[in-house]
Design a protein around this motif. Structure first.
Motif, mmCIF file in Angstrom:
data_model
loop_
_atom_site.group_PDB
_atom_site.id
_atom_site.type_symbol
_atom_site.label_atom_id
_atom_site.label_comp_id
_atom_site.label_asym_id
_atom_site.label_seq_id
_atom_site.Cartn_x
_atom_site.Cartn_y
_atom_site.Cartn_z
ATOM 1 N N ALA A 7 0.671 6.020 -13.018
ATOM 2 C CA ALA A 7 -0.498 6.013 -12.140
ATOM 3 C C ALA A 7 -0.369 4.934 -11.072
ATOM 4 N N ALA A 8 -0.993 5.188 -9.931
ATOM 5 C CA ALA A 8 -1.010 4.200 -8.850
ATOM 6 C C ALA A 8 -2.011 3.097 -9.165
ATOM 7 N N ASP A 9 -1.741 1.916 -8.637
ATOM 8 C CA ASP A 9 -2.707 0.821 -8.746
ATOM 9 C C ASP A 9 -3.829 0.991 -7.732
ATOM 10 N N LEU A 10 -3.473 1.512 -6.548
ATOM 11 C CA LEU A 10 -4.427 1.641 -5.448
ATOM 12 C C LEU A 10 -4.156 2.932 -4.691
ATOM 13 N N ILE A 11 -5.207 3.664 -4.379
ATOM 14 C CA ILE A 11 -5.110 4.857 -3.530
ATOM 15 C C ILE A 11 -6.111 4.712 -2.385
ATOM 16 N N LEU A 12 -5.618 4.906 -1.172
ATOM 17 C CA LEU A 12 -6.455 4.998 0.019
ATOM 18 C C LEU A 12 -6.426 6.458 0.466
ATOM 19 N N HIS A 13 -7.589 7.095 0.629
ATOM 20 C CA HIS A 13 -7.591 8.516 0.988
ATOM 21 C C HIS A 13 -8.692 8.811 2.002
ATOM 22 N N ASN A 14 -8.652 10.034 2.515
ATOM 23 C CA ASN A 14 -9.623 10.487 3.508
ATOM 24 C C ASN A 14 -9.586 9.602 4.742
ATOM 25 N N GLY A 15 -8.366 9.306 5.192
ATOM 26 C CA GLY A 15 -8.216 8.450 6.362
ATOM 27 C C GLY A 15 -7.243 9.020 7.375
ATOM 28 N N ARG A 16 -6.929 8.211 8.369
ATOM 29 C CA ARG A 16 -5.924 8.546 9.373
ATOM 30 C C ARG A 16 -4.852 7.456 9.285
ATOM 31 N N VAL A 17 -3.756 7.779 8.625
ATOM 32 C CA VAL A 17 -2.728 6.789 8.316
ATOM 33 C C VAL A 17 -1.572 6.928 9.303
ATOM 34 N N THR A 18 -1.294 5.871 10.032
ATOM 35 C CA THR A 18 -0.124 5.831 10.910
ATOM 36 C C THR A 18 1.025 5.212 10.123
ATOM 37 N N THR A 19 2.077 5.983 9.886
ATOM 38 C CA THR A 19 3.130 5.554 8.961
ATOM 39 C C THR A 19 4.287 4.832 9.644
ATOM 40 N N LEU A 20 4.494 5.072 10.959
ATOM 41 C CA LEU A 20 5.675 4.600 11.696
ATOM 42 C C LEU A 20 6.970 5.236 11.178
ATOM 43 N N ASP A 21 6.829 6.337 10.451
ATOM 44 C CA ASP A 21 7.971 7.109 9.971
ATOM 45 C C ASP A 21 8.069 8.362 10.845
ATOM 46 N N ALA A 29 -3.566 10.045 3.180
ATOM 47 C CA ALA A 29 -3.730 9.253 1.960
ATOM 48 C C ALA A 29 -2.418 8.567 1.596
ATOM 49 N N VAL A 30 -2.536 7.428 0.889
ATOM 50 C CA VAL A 30 -1.366 6.710 0.389
ATOM 51 C C VAL A 30 -1.659 6.206 -1.021
ATOM 52 N N ALA A 31 -0.602 6.100 -1.808
ATOM 53 C CA ALA A 31 -0.703 5.544 -3.160
ATOM 54 C C ALA A 31 0.245 4.360 -3.273
ATOM 55 N N ILE A 32 -0.228 3.297 -3.917
ATOM 56 C CA ILE A 32 0.529 2.047 -4.028
ATOM 57 C C ILE A 32 0.592 1.637 -5.496
ATOM 58 N N ARG A 33 1.800 1.256 -5.941
ATOM 59 C CA ARG A 33 1.981 0.738 -7.301
ATOM 60 C C ARG A 33 2.919 -0.459 -7.254
ATOM 61 N N ASP A 34 2.560 -1.523 -7.927
ATOM 62 C CA ASP A 34 3.369 -2.751 -7.963
ATOM 63 C C ASP A 34 3.677 -3.264 -6.557
ATOM 64 N N GLY A 35 2.693 -3.124 -5.661
ATOM 65 C CA GLY A 35 2.854 -3.647 -4.318
ATOM 66 C C GLY A 35 3.697 -2.802 -3.393
ATOM 67 N N LYS A 36 4.069 -1.579 -3.815
ATOM 68 C CA LYS A 36 4.912 -0.719 -2.991
ATOM 69 C C LYS A 36 4.291 0.664 -2.859
ATOM 70 N N PHE A 37 4.531 1.280 -1.681
ATOM 71 C CA PHE A 37 4.075 2.650 -1.475
ATOM 72 C C PHE A 37 4.898 3.592 -2.349
ATOM 73 N N VAL A 38 4.215 4.385 -3.163
ATOM 74 C CA VAL A 38 4.916 5.362 -4.000
ATOM 75 C C VAL A 38 4.705 6.786 -3.502
ATOM 76 N N ARG A 39 3.681 6.986 -2.667
ATOM 77 C CA ARG A 39 3.496 8.313 -2.089
ATOM 78 C C ARG A 39 2.645 8.195 -0.828
ATOM 79 N N VAL A 40 3.043 8.942 0.200
ATOM 80 C CA VAL A 40 2.317 8.988 1.466
ATOM 81 C C VAL A 40 2.216 10.453 1.853
ATOM 82 N N GLY A 41 1.003 10.961 2.013
ATOM 83 C CA GLY A 41 0.879 12.383 2.331
ATOM 84 C C GLY A 41 -0.551 12.858 2.388
#
Length: 482
Positions: A7-21, A29-41
């Motif tokens: 499971a992720a530690d933190l999820i940010l969703h329902n937003g407009r995420v600029t990834t620079l990718d 939405a993005v999911a973060i675990r142990d201080g790192k992005f584990v999923r962006v989509g």
């Protein structure tokens, strides 16, 4: 529902995420675990990583940008004194600035000074001038006041001169001037000609904060940078910042997990003619990348040898580097390359950069520089030829917005045509040179390096826009900003 191991530690969703990718430039939405992005989509994909302990934040359609990564800050040094400083950043009139100074004087207890250490230029004031010594002395007869204007001068009131002890018998500093009256008595004006050493040396004579107060001061400094969106930085060392003694505060904050900026630090040589000994000692006692995600060793610089330091006071003629520069620089870079330490080199003028590259190329004939993330700091007048050489050696360039503060002085000395390409950012990008952006704080202004020079697109864009706006004003293509 995911188990705790996935499971992720933190999820940010329902937003407009600029990834620079470039392959996935936007997301919701993005999911973060142990201080790192584990999923962006998208929502469904990311929300599948929610667990019972996951913190879920609904952005409610708001935009999200990566934190700014600054390629050139002086957090370790600047944090020690931040709580003692009055800032004039963005103040539009000298009258307002002097009123701020007057209020600060009223609440500053002895023996502390009132310090305005950069972050402003006389051109930002409606009056288009600095305060006079008479004006400062009138409101501060007893409290020492030190005003640092960029890297070109400092104003000290009579109380500061008395506390420091500058008299008519004080010798002139190398590369600087203590301005005196007809009797030879210092009046309170210090000039860099062009060496800023006298400015730093005088500031270093002031009172320091106790250790615990320095810890608090550094935390306030980082929080102020966080307020502006800065979450990562490369610390460029600094004069009168001794390693490891002056790193004790930042180490304490790291140990206590109180750092709010990911910090990669470079080691800045300590004394002229002792540079080789410094780095021979440091490569034995320090390891590149030692540390953790919040506090990590990042190599050498921005000062490698004092003979290569071309201070950027555009009010003064360009300084010629000494005949020993290339030999001394080659000796140090050879040590760094042998031990696979990256480096950064302060260099304002192409004349200095081209000579530095002579030394780098000689080292590269014997020791491959492949994979060493070295770069030139500042590079205001770097030429196409030098950029070709930098690219061929695998180096990069770190730019800052110093021309936004000193552009008028540059135009006075070198003309509008030269200012049109100072620094030549567009040309750097066209030539494929890796480029990063920073703010040169704190003497100019505020703001886990993922690329060798801490490249952050959002900050980079800001700095480029700021430089281009000021360039247009300086060359007369649009009216001054109001």
């Amino acid at each position: 529902m995911n188990d705790t191991s996935t499971a992720a530690d933190l999820i940010l969703h329902n937003g407009r995420v600029t990834t620079l990718d470039r392959s996935n430039p936007t997301a919701t939405a993005v999911a973060i675990r142990d201080g790192k992005f584990v999923r962006v989509g998208g929502e469904a994909d990311v929300m599948s990583l929610a667990g019972s302990a996951t913190q879920v934040i609904d952005l409610k359609g708001r935009g999200v940008l990566p934190g700014l990564i600054d390629n050139h800050l002086h957090i370790i040094r600047g944090g020690l004194n931040f709580n003692m400083e009055l800032r004039w950043d963005g103040v539009r009139s000298l009258a307002d600035a002097m009123e701020m100074l007057k209020r600060q004087i009223a609440v500053t207890p002895p023996p502390q000074w009132v310090r305005v250490v950069g972050g402003f230029t006389e051109h930002q004031f409606a009056e288009k001038r600095l305060p006079t010594l008479e004006e400062i002395n009138a409101i501060a007869p007893d409290t020492p006041v030190f005003l640092l204007h960029l890297y070109d001068r400092a104003l000290l009131n009579a109380a500061a001169l008395r506390q420091i002890g500058y008299t008519k018998d004080t010798p002139e500093p190398p590369g600087g001037e203590i301005v005196r009256d007809a009797r030879g008595v210092p009046v309170g004006l210090l000039l860099a000609k062009p060496n800023a050493g006298i400015l730093y040396a005088t500031l270093a004579k002031g009172p320091t904060l106790p250790f615990e107060y320095q810890v608090n001061s550094t935390r306030h400094f980082m929080r102020d940078l966080n307020r502006l969106g800065v979450t990562g930085a490369i610390d460029a060392g600094g004069g009168f910042q001794n390693y490891p003694d002056d790193y004790a505060v930042i180490r304490r904050l790291d140990e206590d997990r109180q750092l709010t900026i990911r910090l990669a630090y470079n080691l800045f040589t300590q004394k002229p003619k002792g540079e080789k000994e410094d780095f021979l000692n440091w490569v034995k006692t320090s390891t590149y990348k030692q540390g953790n995600d919040y506090f990590r060793h990042n190599g050498a610089g921005e000062m490698l040898v004092f003979s290569a330091a071309d201070f950027e006071d555009f009010r003064q003629p360009r300084p010629d580097m000494s005949a020993e520069m290339e030999r001394e620089l080659e000796d140090v870079v050879r040590i760094l390359a042998t031990n696979r330490w990256p480096w950064r080199l302060h260099a304002t003028y192409d004349e200095t950069i081209s000579r530095a590259l002579n030394a780098f190329e000689r080292v590269a004939r014997d020791i491959p520089l492949d994979g060493l993330h070295w770069f030139i700091d500042h590079a205001e007048t770097v030429s196409d030829r030098s950029m070709d050489r930098i690219a061929a050696l695998g180096g990069g360039i770190a730019v800052q917005h110093r021309m936004a503060y000193q552009g008028e002085y540059f135009v006075e000395r070198y003309g509008h045509r030269a200012a049109e390409r100072t620094p030549p950012i567009r040309r750097m990008l066209e030539m494929g040179v890796p480029v990063g952006a920073g703010q040169q704080h704190i003497h100019f202004e505020y703001a886990e390096p993922s690329l060798p020079i801490g490249f952050a697109v959002s900050l980079f864009t800001f700095v480029i826009v700021l430089l281009l706006i000021y360039r247009e004003r300086l060359v007369g293509k649009q009216p001054a900003l109001t």
